[in-house]
Design an enzyme around this catalytic site. Structure first.
Site, PDB file in Angstrom:
ATOM      1  N   HIS A  86      -4.408  -1.907  -6.247  1.00  0.00           N
ATOM      2  CA  HIS A  86      -3.801  -0.704  -6.590  1.00  0.00           C
ATOM      3  C   HIS A  86      -4.873   0.468  -6.919  1.00  0.00           C
ATOM      4  O   HIS A  86      -5.652   0.104  -7.955  1.00  0.00           O
ATOM      5  CB  HIS A  86      -2.733  -0.874  -7.926  1.00  0.00           C
ATOM      6  CG  HIS A  86      -1.491  -1.433  -7.539  1.00  0.00           C
ATOM      7  ND1 HIS A  86      -0.735  -2.140  -8.611  1.00  0.00           N
ATOM      8  CD2 HIS A  86      -0.857  -1.795  -6.583  1.00  0.00           C
ATOM      9  CE1 HIS A  86       0.338  -2.644  -8.300  1.00  0.00           C
ATOM     10  NE2 HIS A  86       0.137  -2.387  -6.827  1.00  0.00           N
ATOM     11  N   THR A  87      -4.746   1.501  -6.415  1.00  0.00           N
ATOM     12  CA  THR A  87      -5.584   2.686  -6.995  1.00  0.00           C
ATOM     13  C   THR A  87      -4.910   3.406  -7.781  1.00  0.00           C
ATOM     14  O   THR A  87      -3.937   4.104  -7.382  1.00  0.00           O
ATOM     15  CB  THR A  87      -6.166   3.366  -5.422  1.00  0.00           C
ATOM     16  OG1 THR A  87      -6.416   2.172  -4.511  1.00  0.00           O
ATOM     17  CG2 THR A  87      -7.423   4.112  -5.875  1.00  0.00           C
ATOM     18  N   GLY A 131     -11.198  -2.891   2.142  1.00  0.00           N
ATOM     19  CA  GLY A 131     -11.786  -1.828   3.004  1.00  0.00           C
ATOM     20  C   GLY A 131     -11.540  -1.596   4.192  1.00  0.00           C
ATOM     21  O   GLY A 131     -11.774  -0.924   5.199  1.00  0.00           O
ATOM     22  N   THR A 177      -6.419 -12.422   3.107  1.00  0.00           N
ATOM     23  CA  THR A 177      -7.420 -11.619   2.295  1.00  0.00           C
ATOM     24  C   THR A 177      -8.647 -12.464   1.696  1.00  0.00           C
ATOM     25  O   THR A 177      -9.644 -12.320   1.047  1.00  0.00           O
ATOM     26  CB  THR A 177      -7.031 -10.655   1.196  1.00  0.00           C
ATOM     27  OG1 THR A 177      -6.140 -11.763   0.403  1.00  0.00           O
ATOM     28  CG2 THR A 177      -6.061  -9.723   1.643  1.00  0.00           C
ATOM     29  N   ASP A 218       0.889  -1.135  -0.103  1.00  0.00           N
ATOM     30  CA  ASP A 218      -0.128   0.052   0.098  1.00  0.00           C
ATOM     31  C   ASP A 218       0.869   1.317  -0.010  1.00  0.00           C
ATOM     32  O   ASP A 218       0.318   2.127   0.512  1.00  0.00           O
ATOM     33  CB  ASP A 218      -0.933   0.138   1.009  1.00  0.00           C
ATOM     34  CG  ASP A 218      -1.825  -1.125   1.457  1.00  0.00           C
ATOM     35  OD1 ASP A 218      -2.319  -1.711   0.379  1.00  0.00           O
ATOM     36  OD2 ASP A 218      -2.032  -1.659   2.366  1.00  0.00           O
ATOM     37  N   LYS A 248       2.168   1.997  -5.114  1.00  0.00           N
ATOM     38  CA  LYS A 248       2.879   1.763  -6.222  1.00  0.00           C
ATOM     39  C   LYS A 248       2.105   1.848  -7.475  1.00  0.00           C
ATOM     40  O   LYS A 248       2.513   2.381  -8.615  1.00  0.00           O
ATOM     41  CB  LYS A 248       3.212   0.198  -6.101  1.00  0.00           C
ATOM     42  CG  LYS A 248       4.209  -0.420  -4.978  1.00  0.00           C
ATOM     43  CD  LYS A 248       4.320  -1.722  -4.920  1.00  0.00           C
ATOM     44  CE  LYS A 248       3.103  -2.571  -4.045  1.00  0.00           C
ATOM     45  NZ  LYS A 248       2.755  -2.210  -2.994  1.00  0.00           N
ATOM     46  N   GLY A 249       0.741   1.678  -7.513  1.00  0.00           N
ATOM     47  CA  GLY A 249       0.006   1.648  -8.606  1.00  0.00           C
ATOM     48  C   GLY A 249       0.070   3.196  -9.273  1.00  0.00           C
ATOM     49  O   GLY A 249       0.081   3.184 -10.281  1.00  0.00           O
ATOM     50  N   SER A 264       5.980  12.222  -3.967  1.00  0.00           N
ATOM     51  CA  SER A 264       4.585  12.073  -4.332  1.00  0.00           C
ATOM     52  C   SER A 264       3.653  13.005  -3.274  1.00  0.00           C
ATOM     53  O   SER A 264       4.039  12.671  -2.220  1.00  0.00           O
ATOM     54  CB  SER A 264       3.999  10.998  -4.332  1.00  0.00           C
ATOM     55  OG  SER A 264       2.589  10.764  -4.719  1.00  0.00           O
TER      56      SER A 264
HETATM   57  P1  GDP Z   1      -0.441   0.294  -3.669  1.00  0.00           P
HETATM   58  O1  GDP Z   1      -0.963  -0.983  -3.428  1.00  0.00           O
HETATM   59  O2  GDP Z   1       1.034   0.288  -3.255  1.00  0.00           O
HETATM   60  O3  GDP Z   1      -0.788   0.854  -5.395  1.00  0.00           O
HETATM   61  O4  GDP Z   1      -1.069   1.342  -2.938  1.00  0.00           O
HETATM   62  P2  GDP Z   1      -2.863   1.627  -2.972  1.00  0.00           P
HETATM   63  O5  GDP Z   1      -3.342   1.866  -3.903  1.00  0.00           O
HETATM   64  O6  GDP Z   1      -3.299   0.598  -1.775  1.00  0.00           O
HETATM   65  O7  GDP Z   1      -2.411   2.817  -1.606  1.00  0.00           O
HETATM   66  C1  GDP Z   1      -2.270   3.952  -2.033  1.00  0.00           C
HETATM   67  C2  GDP Z   1      -3.291   5.003  -2.047  1.00  0.00           C
HETATM   68  O8  GDP Z   1      -2.812   6.315  -1.690  1.00  0.00           O
HETATM   69  C3  GDP Z   1      -4.212   5.120  -3.080  1.00  0.00           C
HETATM   70  O9  GDP Z   1      -5.649   5.353  -2.288  1.00  0.00           O
HETATM   71  C4  GDP Z   1      -3.707   6.363  -3.847  1.00  0.00           C
HETATM   72  O10 GDP Z   1      -4.606   6.989  -4.548  1.00  0.00           O
HETATM   73  C5  GDP Z   1      -3.231   7.078  -2.631  1.00  0.00           C
HETATM   74  N1  GDP Z   1      -1.961   7.864  -3.033  1.00  0.00           N
HETATM   75  C6  GDP Z   1      -0.848   7.312  -3.606  1.00  0.00           C
HETATM   76  N2  GDP Z   1       0.250   8.800  -3.553  1.00  0.00           N
HETATM   77  C7  GDP Z   1      -0.384   9.443  -2.808  1.00  0.00           C
HETATM   78  C8  GDP Z   1       0.247  10.845  -2.431  1.00  0.00           C
HETATM   79  O11 GDP Z   1       1.363  10.992  -2.493  1.00  0.00           O
HETATM   80  N3  GDP Z   1      -0.579  11.260  -1.711  1.00  0.00           N
HETATM   81  C9  GDP Z   1      -1.925  11.002  -1.285  1.00  0.00           C
HETATM   82  N4  GDP Z   1      -2.652  11.656  -0.433  1.00  0.00           N
HETATM   83  N5  GDP Z   1      -2.463   9.755  -1.683  1.00  0.00           N
HETATM   84  C10 GDP Z   1      -1.888   9.113  -2.299  1.00  0.00           C
END
Ligand code: GDP
Length: 425
Positions: free
Chosen positions: A40-41, A303, A129, A12, A15-16, A413
């Site tokens: 990944h969001t 969630g 999960t 989390d 990365k996405g 970021s």
């Molecule tokens: P991943 O599994 O590593 O891709 O991470 P997730 O997608 O689960 O979590 C990252 C969350 O943080 C997502 O909701 C992104 O939109 C959000 N996000 C990523 N980079 C940033 C950032 O620099 N600032 C903020 N506020 N949100 C971020």
């Protein structure tokens, strides 16, 4: 160029979002491990997308996406994820999505087995999960898995293998857990229904990637989860069941003959951990709740509220090493803007002694965090696009983190959207 983008922490890390940004310069994005057990969001001009199984490059029109042999593929989920994206205007065809013929299929009985085992463990559960990931990787190593390529073979052969596998599985489901036996007919119908759709995407991804590499194409390997969830190097047994680290990328992609030329570690400006397991830097109470809210720390796939803590130096330094990171993208710096004092976990103690390295076993389970505080900047940084635009205290924080993990921070970021980032000079 062959670049691996991996998580330095517990997953989390964003990365996405970084893959979505950096994939602009790549022709191919490859997922090389894990399944649909994390999300990944990605937020971009087309909307907000949650990707569980598909590589993040799927959101770019000119990127070819590969699901490698190291991935375990829930074919029903894959079909559903593709349909959702298609409904959001994303184009998916065998030209821009290729699934390895050697990837193992997650079957409904893997999901069932995952649920039954967590239920049996009750309070001692791993916090799975429940997507069948541990059972399917277990079966892979027991040589009882079904590979995507088998969907292309003659049906009789696959039928025979499935029969044998189900007979074996039922020893556990019926006799062990005391549940209703898995039906061969249902499983066969399942494979036929979803196999018919996904088989058009199946190929030897090794051949494709080797040819692409020879033709000068740039390849990005996209990891799921982080170093601390790696099956060998993570917080075992609270790890995932796959290798999340960069050196595994070529193996899980289909090109064990190639080497990663650049490893970019994604690291969060503070710590989060979803699910069970030792998380030494964990904070509790109001301070934790504030950070969770500020960072919107709720799992993309499940969630679930994430556990939160200050930046963990010991764990992150270890994560950077496991990833062999050449450079780092530090994410979510903007989230810390509300803090007057920024908590940093500067180390762990065990029996009153400061630990030098990230520990395992008993030491890890019983380690106590040592916290120090850095001055906050108390200013919105989400509109900053250059280092000079950041408040001095924010720059100090970045430089401090860079020094303690001993790796260059190349990107910072400052928000979830594609353009909200700074390239460090
Ligand atoms: P991943 O599994 O590593 O891709 O991470 P997730 O997608 O689960 O979590 C990252 C969350 O943080 C997502 O909701 C992104 O939109 C959000 N996000 C990523 N980079 C940033 C950032 O620099 N600032 C903020 N506020 N949100 C971020």
């Amino acid at each position: 160029m062959l670049t691996a983008i991996t998580g330095v922490n517990w997953g989390d890390e964003g990365k996405g979002r970084m893959v979505d940004l950096l994939s602009e310069n790549y022709d191919i994005v490859v997922r090389y491990q894990g399944g649909n057990n994390a999300g990944h969001t990605v937020v971009n001009e087309k909307g907000k997308f949650v990707l569980n199984l598909l590589p993040s490059g799927i959101l770019r029109d000119d990127v070819v996406n590969v699901i490698g042999n190291g991935v375990v593929v829930d074919i029903k989920h894959l079909v559903e994820e593709m349909n959702k994206l298609k409904a959001g205007g994303i184009n998916i065809t065998p030209d821009n999505l290729k699934v390895s013929d050697r990837a193992i299929i997650v079957m409904p009985y893997h999901v069932e087995q995952d649920c039954l085992e967590e239920e049996r463990l009750a309070d001692a559960a791993y916090g799975s999960t429940k997507r069948g990931i541990a059972p399917v990787y277990g079966d892979k190593y027991m040589k009882k898995g079904i590979r995507m390529g088998e969907l292309l073979d003659d049906k009789e052969g696959l039928k025979e293998r499935l029969k044998g596998i189900i007979e074996w599985k039922n020893l556990m489901i019926e006799n062990g857990y005391g549940k209703e036996a898995i039906s061969f007919d249902e499983m066969w119908a399942y494979l036929e229904e979803y196999g018919e759709i996904v088989k058009h995407f199946v190929c030897d991804t090794g051949v494709f990637l080797n040819e692409s590499n020879k033709n000068g194409k740039d390849i990005m390997f996209e990891a799921q989860l982080g170093a601390l969830r790696d099956i060998d190097y993570g917080i075992y047994p609270f790890t995932s069941s796959s290798s999340t680290i960069a050196p595994y990328a070529p193996i899980g992609a289909g090109v064990p003959n190639l080497k990663v030329t650049k490893s970019i570690g994604i690291m969060k400006a503070y710590s989060t951990c979803v699910g069970e397991g030792p998380f030494t830097a964990e904070m509790f109470g109001d301070k934790a709740e504030e950070l969770r809210k500020a960072g919107n720390e709720y799992g993309a796939a499940t969630g679930r509220p994430r556990r939160v803590g200050g930046f963990d130096i010991l764990a992150s330094r270890y994560g950077v090493r496991c990833q062999g990171a050449d450079e780092i993208a530090l994410t979510k710096l903007d989230v810390l803007s509300y803090l007057k004092e920024i908590p940093v976990c500067v180390g762990y103690t065990f029996n009153g002694e400061m630990l030098k390295e990230f520990p395992i076993g008993e030491k890890l389970f019983k380690a106590e965090p040592v916290y120090e505080y850095r001055e906050g900047w108390m200013e919105d940084v989400s509109n900053c696009r250059k280092l000079e635009e950041l408040p001095e205290k924010a720059i100090d924080y970045i430089r401090y983190i860079e020094e303690v993990v001993d790796c260059k921070i190349k990107y910072v970021s400052v928000g979830p959207e594609r353009e909200q980032y700074i390239v460090m000079p």
